[in-house]
Scaffold this active site. Structure first.
Site, PDB file in Angstrom:
ATOM      1  NE  ARG A 164      39.001  49.254  89.362  1.00  0.00           N
ATOM      2  CZ  ARG A 164      38.232  48.693  88.447  1.00  0.00           C
ATOM      3  NH1 ARG A 164      38.690  48.469  87.256  1.00  0.00           N
ATOM      4  NH2 ARG A 164      36.979  48.359  88.717  1.00  0.00           N
ATOM      5  CB  THR A 165      40.760  47.883  96.293  1.00  0.00           C
ATOM      6  OG1 THR A 165      40.261  49.107  95.756  1.00  0.00           O
ATOM      7  CG2 THR A 165      41.394  48.168  97.638  1.00  0.00           C
ATOM      8  CE  LYS A 210      30.872  27.913 108.229  1.00  0.00           C
ATOM      9  NZ  LYS A 210      32.024  27.172 108.764  1.00  0.00           N
ATOM     10  NE  ARG A 253      36.582  47.833  98.697  1.00  0.00           N
ATOM     11  CZ  ARG A 253      36.716  48.222  97.428  1.00  0.00           C
ATOM     12  NH1 ARG A 253      36.044  47.610  96.475  1.00  0.00           N
ATOM     13  NH2 ARG A 253      37.510  49.223  97.111  1.00  0.00           N
ATOM     14  CG  HIS A 311      38.932  53.475  98.987  1.00  0.00           C
ATOM     15  ND1 HIS A 311      40.096  52.759  99.198  1.00  0.00           N
ATOM     16  CD2 HIS A 311      38.352  52.939  97.878  1.00  0.00           C
ATOM     17  CE1 HIS A 311      40.192  51.827  98.256  1.00  0.00           C
ATOM     18  NE2 HIS A 311      39.151  51.912  97.445  1.00  0.00           N
TER      19      HIS A 311
END
Ligand code: NCD
Length: 309
Positions: A58-59, A87, A108, A136
């Site tokens: 969703r985000t 890496k 995120r 959040h």
């Protein structure tokens, strides 16, 4: 007045009530605009980078939808494995790179404080889409918007927060937003997953009424809104502890109908087993409407920090 131009969105605690109300008003406007036409051209020519070092449905997709609906474009990645993080590249180097491409960054990351770290080196505004068990804020704003949509107001509401209040970043950000409103919070969690006591103490010192209990049924009876959350499996060091706690609270249709048939039921999603699927068809089950609200709120945030509104 341009409220948030050039600002990063990092933490629920950063907002004034005036700024929160501004975001809600802009979101309302975009909701109306999208009823008449599928998209706008406010952000035409601008690029959003969606950097998701941690899983998301969703985000990420609602940030992307929001940017597209505003007429802008999107670049990004949806896992750390598909970026140079795999890496060994540091977050700061990745951000310095993306900052050369994009006008605004949504991200995120599993580390608490990562969005703040990114914002410190980026010229582009950084929107925190979840930093580990930290914050959040964009979710918290869409949650508030949903309460307002569903109940017509936030002041005077009794809001029950249930589940993993220790690790849940949506509730950590949410309480910082609710503290600007005259509402009461009832926090329901098992002993091991309670809201950190320093947060509860701070909310109380701010004048917010906070009750703590382990009993969901008792809280349900008093609530106007129930905000269920998932036990945050990925934050547990001990898988056996997760297994012990994962079934702590399960909301069933029978419970809702018996105890508080008209309570507004919310959840940031994803749901695992906290709400049985027979709840979904209740008219007061608001969690999929809540999902839709995420687009309007993220449109409002993008347009605001880019100084377009
Ligand atoms: C939440 C998250 O990622 O913190 N989901 C979301 O953003 N809608 C809640 C969760 O993962 O449980």
């Amino acid at each position: 007045m341009v409220y948030l131009k050039g600002k990063d969105i990092l933490d629920g605690a950063q907002f004034t009530r005036e700024e929160i109300e501004h975001i809600m008003t802009v979101a309302d406007r975009f909701r109306q605009d999208l009823e008449d036409k599928p998209g706008l051209d406010l952000m035409k020519g601008y690029l959003l980078a969606a950097l998701f070092f941690e899983p998301s449905t969703r985000t990420r997709l609602s940030f992307e939808t929001a940017m597209h609906r505003l007429g802008g474009n999107v670049i990004g990645f949806s896992s750390a494995e598909s970026s140079s993080t795999s890496k060994g590249e540091t977050l700061v180097d990745t951000i310095r790179t993306v900052d050369r491409y994009a006008d605004i960054i949504a991200m995120r990351h599993p580390q608490i404080g990562s969005a703040k770290e990114a914002a410190a080196v980026a010229n582009a505004p950084v929107l925190n889409g979840g930093d580990g068990a930290g914050q959040h804020p964009t979710q918290a704003l869409l949650d508030l918007y949903t309460v307002r949509q569903e109940r017509g107001k936030v002041d005077g509401m009794t809001i029950v927060l249930c589940g993993d209040l220790k690790n849940g970043r949506t509730v950590h950000a949410g309480v910082e937003i609710y503290k600007h409103y005259h509402c009461k919070l009832i926090m329901v969690a098992p002993e091991q997953l309670k809201m950190p006591s320093e947060i509860v103490a701070r909310l109380r010192s701010h004048g917010l009424q906070v009750e703590e209990t382990a009993n969901l049924e008792e809280a349900l009876a008093k609530g106007d809104v129930l905000y269920m959350t998932r036990i945050q499996k990925e934050r547990f060091a001990d898988p056996a502890e997760y297994e012990r706690l994962k079934g702590s609270y399960i909301l069933t249709r029978e419970m809702v109908e018996r105890i508080k048939p008209d309570i507004t039921i919310m959840h940031p999603l994803p749901r695992v087993n906290e709400i049985t699927t027979d709840v979904d068809s209740l008219s007061n089950a608001a969690y999929f409407r809540q999902v839709g609200n995420g687009v309007f709120i993220r449109m409002a945030l993008i347009a605001s920090v880019m100084g377009k509104i």
